[in-house]
Design a protein around this motif. Sequence first.
Motif, PDB file in Angstrom:
ATOM      1  N   VAL A  75       0.854  -1.190   0.000  1.00  5.64           N
ATOM      2  CA  VAL A  75       0.000   0.000   0.000  1.00  5.64           C
ATOM      3  C   VAL A  75       0.892   1.243   0.000  1.00  5.64           C
ATOM      4  O   VAL A  75       1.848   1.339   0.770  1.00  5.64           O
ATOM      5  CB  VAL A  75      -0.947  -0.002   1.219  1.00  5.64           C
ATOM      6  CG1 VAL A  75      -1.696   1.320   1.319  1.00  5.64           C
ATOM      7  CG2 VAL A  75      -1.933  -1.165   1.122  1.00  5.64           C
ATOM      8  N   CYS A  76       0.606   2.156  -0.888  1.00  5.06           N
ATOM      9  CA  CYS A  76       1.327   3.419  -1.090  1.00  5.06           C
ATOM     10  C   CYS A  76       2.717   3.236  -1.698  1.00  5.06           C
ATOM     11  O   CYS A  76       3.495   4.181  -1.770  1.00  5.06           O
ATOM     12  CB  CYS A  76       1.406   4.247   0.189  1.00  5.06           C
ATOM     13  SG  CYS A  76      -0.218   4.684   0.863  1.00  5.06           S
ATOM     14  N   GLU A  77       3.018   2.036  -2.195  1.00  2.00           N
ATOM     15  CA  GLU A  77       4.302   1.794  -2.865  1.00  2.00           C
ATOM     16  C   GLU A  77       4.352   2.556  -4.182  1.00  2.00           C
ATOM     17  O   GLU A  77       3.399   2.540  -4.960  1.00  2.00           O
ATOM     18  CB  GLU A  77       4.487   0.300  -3.127  1.00  2.00           C
ATOM     19  CG  GLU A  77       5.776  -0.032  -3.846  1.00  2.00           C
ATOM     20  CD  GLU A  77       5.978  -1.517  -4.098  1.00  2.00           C
ATOM     21  OE1 GLU A  77       6.891  -1.848  -4.864  1.00  2.00           O
ATOM     22  OE2 GLU A  77       5.222  -2.353  -3.544  1.00  2.00           O
ATOM     23  N   ILE A  78       5.487   3.196  -4.437  1.00  2.00           N
ATOM     24  CA  ILE A  78       5.714   3.895  -5.696  1.00  2.00           C
ATOM     25  C   ILE A  78       6.508   2.982  -6.619  1.00  2.00           C
ATOM     26  O   ILE A  78       7.519   2.400  -6.219  1.00  2.00           O
ATOM     27  CB  ILE A  78       6.462   5.224  -5.474  1.00  2.00           C
ATOM     28  CG1 ILE A  78       5.596   6.179  -4.651  1.00  2.00           C
ATOM     29  CG2 ILE A  78       6.851   5.856  -6.813  1.00  2.00           C
ATOM     30  CD1 ILE A  78       6.286   7.476  -4.269  1.00  2.00           C
ATOM     31  N   VAL A  79       6.035   2.839  -7.845  1.00  2.00           N
ATOM     32  CA  VAL A  79       6.713   2.064  -8.881  1.00  2.00           C
ATOM     33  C   VAL A  79       6.904   2.968 -10.098  1.00  2.00           C
ATOM     34  O   VAL A  79       6.286   4.030 -10.202  1.00  2.00           O
ATOM     35  CB  VAL A  79       5.915   0.798  -9.269  1.00  2.00           C
ATOM     36  CG1 VAL A  79       5.746  -0.126  -8.075  1.00  2.00           C
ATOM     37  CG2 VAL A  79       4.576   1.139  -9.882  1.00  2.00           C
ATOM     38  N   TYR A  80       7.761   2.551 -10.996  1.00  2.00           N
ATOM     39  CA  TYR A  80       7.922   3.268 -12.254  1.00  2.00           C
ATOM     40  C   TYR A  80       7.255   2.447 -13.349  1.00  2.00           C
ATOM     41  O   TYR A  80       7.376   1.219 -13.381  1.00  2.00           O
ATOM     42  CB  TYR A  80       9.405   3.489 -12.579  1.00  2.00           C
ATOM     43  CG  TYR A  80       9.622   4.333 -13.809  1.00  2.00           C
ATOM     44  CD1 TYR A  80       9.391   5.707 -13.786  1.00  2.00           C
ATOM     45  CD2 TYR A  80      10.054   3.763 -14.996  1.00  2.00           C
ATOM     46  CE1 TYR A  80       9.591   6.491 -14.919  1.00  2.00           C
ATOM     47  CE2 TYR A  80      10.263   4.533 -16.133  1.00  2.00           C
ATOM     48  CZ  TYR A  80      10.019   5.899 -16.085  1.00  2.00           C
ATOM     49  OH  TYR A  80      10.208   6.671 -17.214  1.00  2.00           O
ATOM     50  N   TYR A  90       0.459   2.705  -5.655  1.00  2.00           N
ATOM     51  CA  TYR A  90      -0.675   1.840  -5.324  1.00  2.00           C
ATOM     52  C   TYR A  90      -1.522   2.517  -4.250  1.00  2.00           C
ATOM     53  O   TYR A  90      -1.162   2.555  -3.096  1.00  2.00           O
ATOM     54  CB  TYR A  90      -0.168   0.479  -4.855  1.00  2.00           C
ATOM     55  CG  TYR A  90      -1.227  -0.427  -4.252  1.00  2.00           C
ATOM     56  CD1 TYR A  90      -2.531  -0.465  -4.749  1.00  2.00           C
ATOM     57  CD2 TYR A  90      -0.916  -1.251  -3.191  1.00  2.00           C
ATOM     58  CE1 TYR A  90      -3.490  -1.300  -4.186  1.00  2.00           C
ATOM     59  CE2 TYR A  90      -1.863  -2.096  -2.631  1.00  2.00           C
ATOM     60  CZ  TYR A  90      -3.140  -2.108  -3.125  1.00  2.00           C
ATOM     61  OH  TYR A  90      -4.087  -2.934  -2.571  1.00  2.00           O
ATOM     62  N   GLU A  91      -2.677   3.048  -4.705  1.00  2.00           N
ATOM     63  CA  GLU A  91      -3.585   3.772  -3.825  1.00  2.00           C
ATOM     64  C   GLU A  91      -5.009   3.216  -3.840  1.00  2.00           C
ATOM     65  O   GLU A  91      -5.839   3.653  -3.057  1.00  2.00           O
ATOM     66  CB  GLU A  91      -3.650   5.256  -4.249  1.00  2.00           C
ATOM     67  CG  GLU A  91      -2.327   5.953  -4.174  1.00  2.00           C
ATOM     68  CD  GLU A  91      -2.361   7.383  -4.672  1.00  2.00           C
ATOM     69  OE1 GLU A  91      -1.517   8.155  -4.215  1.00  2.00           O
ATOM     70  OE2 GLU A  91      -3.222   7.744  -5.509  1.00  2.00           O
ATOM     71  N   ASP A  92      -5.291   2.306  -4.758  1.00  2.00           N
ATOM     72  CA  ASP A  92      -6.663   1.829  -4.895  1.00  2.00           C
ATOM     73  C   ASP A  92      -6.663   0.330  -5.175  1.00  2.00           C
ATOM     74  O   ASP A  92      -5.664  -0.234  -5.616  1.00  2.00           O
ATOM     75  CB  ASP A  92      -7.358   2.577  -6.042  1.00  2.00           C
ATOM     76  CG  ASP A  92      -8.866   2.642  -5.901  1.00  2.00           C
ATOM     77  OD1 ASP A  92      -9.412   2.152  -4.888  1.00  2.00           O
ATOM     78  OD2 ASP A  92      -9.513   3.184  -6.813  1.00  2.00           O
ATOM     79  N   ASP A  93      -7.789  -0.303  -4.891  1.00  2.00           N
ATOM     80  CA  ASP A  93      -7.946  -1.731  -5.145  1.00  2.00           C
ATOM     81  C   ASP A  93      -8.758  -1.930  -6.416  1.00  2.00           C
ATOM     82  O   ASP A  93      -9.553  -1.076  -6.805  1.00  2.00           O
ATOM     83  CB  ASP A  93      -8.635  -2.405  -3.961  1.00  2.00           C
ATOM     84  CG  ASP A  93      -7.794  -2.333  -2.696  1.00  2.00           C
ATOM     85  OD1 ASP A  93      -6.555  -2.286  -2.802  1.00  2.00           O
ATOM     86  OD2 ASP A  93      -8.380  -2.329  -1.598  1.00  2.00           O
ATOM     87  N   CYS A  94      -8.565  -3.079  -7.047  1.00  2.00           N
ATOM     88  CA  CYS A  94      -9.171  -3.365  -8.343  1.00  2.00           C
ATOM     89  C   CYS A  94      -9.724  -4.783  -8.304  1.00  2.00           C
ATOM     90  O   CYS A  94      -8.971  -5.739  -8.074  1.00  2.00           O
ATOM     91  CB  CYS A  94      -8.090  -3.206  -9.412  1.00  2.00           C
ATOM     92  SG  CYS A  94      -8.399  -3.945 -11.004  1.00  2.00           S
ATOM     93  N   ALA A  95     -11.033  -4.929  -8.526  1.00  2.00           N
ATOM     94  CA  ALA A  95     -11.676  -6.245  -8.455  1.00  2.00           C
ATOM     95  C   ALA A  95     -11.114  -7.215  -9.489  1.00  2.00           C
ATOM     96  O   ALA A  95     -10.772  -8.358  -9.161  1.00  2.00           O
ATOM     97  CB  ALA A  95     -13.188  -6.101  -8.621  1.00  2.00           C
TER      98      ALA A  95
END
Length: 173
Positions: A75-80, A90-95
């Motif tokens: 949660v809140c991980e920053i990726v490129y 990563y700020e939201d969930d996806c079904a």
Amino acid sequence: MKSVAAIITTAVLAGFSQACSTPGNYVVTFYGYPDNSPPGPGTAHNCGGRNFKAGGTGTYADPITIATAPGELNVCEIVYLPLLTKYGRYEDDCAQCTTDWKNGQPHIDIWTGSNSVNGGQNQINCEDNLTFGGRYSIVRNPPTNYGVDTTPLFVAPNTCNTNHVYPSNPAHC
């Protein structure tokens, strides 16, 4: 008192846990205000002081919101995102991402636009046009100085920037 060897070992192991990596095979899709659940800018996690609202320009300091399955990223991980030359968080969930993740397929969904304007069907059409298919790599624990393209993916009422997606960009550390 710790020995010098113990201190060095701890430092080396800490460095390995933070090493840049380039996992691949991600399904990449897009979402926005009209097809968020429920419709609007709401996110599942409060990251970076956004107060549970999606957004971002794609810089390291202002990463674009991404959704995925709980546990796929931190949660809140920053990726490129080489596909977009943007940083994402990563700020939201996806079904659908959750279903795919449970079946062994990594999947991220990327926010396309405004946190205050519903782009309606034009935005959904843009999301479809941005989704090229294929599988892509991301960069976890990326350096903070990668080049970025801050061009918005969608601008209401009908600007879709499909020419700012780079499917052949390689992921590297």
